[in-house]
Enzyme design. Structure first.
Site, PDB file in Angstrom:
ATOM      1  N   GLY A 157       0.943  -1.238  -0.089  1.00 48.32           N
ATOM      2  CA  GLY A 157      -0.145   0.012   0.064  1.00 48.32           C
ATOM      3  C   GLY A 157       0.759   1.195  -0.029  1.00 48.32           C
ATOM      4  O   GLY A 157       2.011   1.143  -0.245  1.00 48.32           O
ATOM      5  N   ARG A 158       0.550   2.395   0.509  1.00 50.56           N
ATOM      6  CA  ARG A 158       1.220   3.446   0.437  1.00 50.56           C
ATOM      7  C   ARG A 158       2.508   3.412   1.302  1.00 50.56           C
ATOM      8  O   ARG A 158       3.464   3.559   0.694  1.00 50.56           O
ATOM      9  CB  ARG A 158       0.360   4.797   1.481  1.00 50.56           C
ATOM     10  N   ILE A 159       2.552   2.847   2.445  1.00 51.46           N
ATOM     11  CA  ILE A 159       3.718   2.751   3.177  1.00 51.46           C
ATOM     12  C   ILE A 159       4.690   1.747   2.602  1.00 51.46           C
ATOM     13  O   ILE A 159       6.019   1.823   2.625  1.00 51.46           O
ATOM     14  CB  ILE A 159       3.446   2.530   4.733  1.00 51.46           C
ATOM     15  N   ARG A 239       1.444  -3.858  12.442  1.00 51.34           N
ATOM     16  CA  ARG A 239       0.857  -3.943  13.585  1.00 51.34           C
ATOM     17  C   ARG A 239       1.301  -5.420  14.215  1.00 51.34           C
ATOM     18  O   ARG A 239       1.640  -6.114  13.433  1.00 51.34           O
ATOM     19  CB  ARG A 239      -0.726  -4.244  13.364  1.00 51.34           C
ATOM     20  N   GLU A 268       0.484  -4.801  22.902  1.00 52.86           N
ATOM     21  CA  GLU A 268       0.990  -3.497  23.307  1.00 52.86           C
ATOM     22  C   GLU A 268       0.298  -3.209  24.726  1.00 52.86           C
ATOM     23  O   GLU A 268      -1.000  -3.112  24.784  1.00 52.86           O
ATOM     24  CB  GLU A 268       1.190  -2.676  22.064  1.00 52.86           C
ATOM     25  N   HIS A 286       6.335   1.612  19.065  1.00 54.04           N
ATOM     26  CA  HIS A 286       5.163   2.118  18.132  1.00 54.04           C
ATOM     27  C   HIS A 286       5.427   3.584  17.946  1.00 54.04           C
ATOM     28  O   HIS A 286       4.399   4.509  18.233  1.00 54.04           O
ATOM     29  CB  HIS A 286       3.799   1.875  18.838  1.00 54.04           C
ATOM     30  N   ILE A 287       6.432   3.967  17.317  1.00 55.37           N
ATOM     31  CA  ILE A 287       6.753   5.272  16.829  1.00 55.37           C
ATOM     32  C   ILE A 287       6.939   5.676  15.465  1.00 55.37           C
ATOM     33  O   ILE A 287       7.335   6.489  14.804  1.00 55.37           O
ATOM     34  CB  ILE A 287       8.294   5.805  17.669  1.00 55.37           C
TER      35      ILE A 287
HETATM   36  C1  GLV Z   1      -0.043   4.142  13.434  1.00 56.14           C
HETATM   37  O1  GLV Z   1       0.258   2.991  13.701  1.00 56.14           O
HETATM   38  C2  GLV Z   1      -0.973   4.217  12.353  1.00 56.14           C
HETATM   39  O2  GLV Z   1      -1.747   3.335  12.196  1.00 56.14           O
HETATM   40  O3  GLV Z   1      -1.630   5.405  12.240  1.00 56.14           O
END
Ligand code: GLV
Length: 331
Positions: A157-159, A239, A268, A286-287
């Site tokens: 996808g985008r990321i 995730r 988490e 989770h940064i």
């Molecule tokens: C971060 O984990 C998001 O989904 O924006």
């Protein structure tokens, strides 16, 4: 009278400013902590709009606790596995997310983690800070090459696509798997869509960029890990539950994987003790989207969605547009 809006935690100021202009009386949990589920049930009561974070579980109970006047839940995250979309839709509640504005920040972090684990940066830093750096050594902290190796992107996808594009700078071969082909990605030489099994068997670095759904939960389980090369590294900025952490710990302990770099975890903020104990694992809290500008844009986008929804407009980042069509105000 102004409608009631609840924000579950402090968010960057530009988002709050936008909200304040439209809904000056908005309520906010000013403590920087996740509200317990029972507290959330209490605090959402009466809200027409909720600005939620990925740490808030917005389920049927929360939707009911808010009441029938609830019109929109604006999530300040790209992922929305914390929200029960079906239950929201059944109640005619709109749900929005914040895609796009955190793409580069998250892709950059995936690369930071990839390098960190390949070149053992956190481990080497711990060594230095412990006062153990006596002199340069020919065998000191030997790591893995990145340049010229093979990157496997799971979920383009985008990321995922942004992560893949960055690989060009390191002369890497890129394999990706995705439901649909991404012709835009395949313009470079050596970028190929392959089945997951092939990607796992060939990649030196496997980076996960899938949404969490019932189908993707534990996609990387013992069987998938066994397909990876013992010299390969796993990177997860998606995730946590995409990976079976117990199986990952086992694979690392058995030397069936070279290392892992994880920004997200199955439960988490808990981290599997077997991961915490290992030097070949890099862990961050989770940064992925945590740059000042990305978080500001996420806050503005979430607030903008919420304000638009409460104004009776279609929010720009509406998930599952049918709900809006159903609730659309009559002309
Ligand atoms: C971060 O984990 C998001 O989904 O924006």
């Amino acid at each position: 009278m102004d409608v009631d809006v609840f924000v579950t935690q402090p968010i960057p100021q530009p988002g709050l400013d936008l909200l304040a202009r439209a809904h000056p009386g908005f309520r906010i949990n000013t403590e920087e902590r996740v509200l317990e589920h029972s507290e959330l049930l209490e605090r959402v009561r009466g809200a027409a709009g909720i600005l939620a974070l990925l740490t808030d579980r917005v389920d049927a109970e929360v939707l009911d606790a808010a009441g029938p006047q609830l019109r929109i839940v604006a999530n300040m995250a790209a992922g929305f596995d914390n929200i029960d979309l079906r239950e929201a839709s059944a109640r005619g509640v709109m749900v929005t997310n914040t895609p796009g504005v955190l793409t580069d920040a998250t892709a950059d972090l995936a690369w930071a983690l990839l390098f960190a684990v390949a070149r053992r940066v956190p481990e080497a830093e711990r060594f230095l800070r412990a006062g153990r750096f006596r002199c340069w050594g020919p065998l000191l902290f030997l790591g893995a090459d990145v340049t010229g190796r093979t990157l496997g992107v799971v979920g383009a996808g985008r990321i995922g696509s942004a992560v893949a594009r960055r690989a060009r700078g390191f002369d890497m071969k890129v394999l990706y798997c995705n439901r649909s082909p991404r012709p835009g990605l395949e313009t470079g030489l050596g970028v190929r869509k392959v089945p997951l099994e092939e990607l796992l068997g060939e990649a030196d670095f496997v980076s996960l960029h899938l949404p969490l759904t019932p189908e993707t939960r534990h996609l990387i389980d013992a069987r998938a890990l066994a397909l990876m090369k013992p010299t390969a590294f796993l990177v997860n900025t998606g995730r946590g539950p995409l990976v079976d952490e117990a199986a990952l710990v086992e694979a690392l302990a058995a030397g069936r994987l070279a290392g892992a770099a994880l920004d997200v975890f199955e439960r988490e903020p808990e981290v599997h003790p077997g991961l915490l104990a290992r030097d070949d694992v890099v862990l961050t809290p989770h940064i992925g989207s945590a740059t000042t500008s990305a978080r500001a844009r996420m806050a503005v986008m979430a607030a903008g969605n919420l304000v638009a929804g409460l104004r009776g407009e279609r929010p720009p980042n509406l998930l599952g547009g049918e709900t809006w069509e159903k609730k659309r105000p009559r002309e």
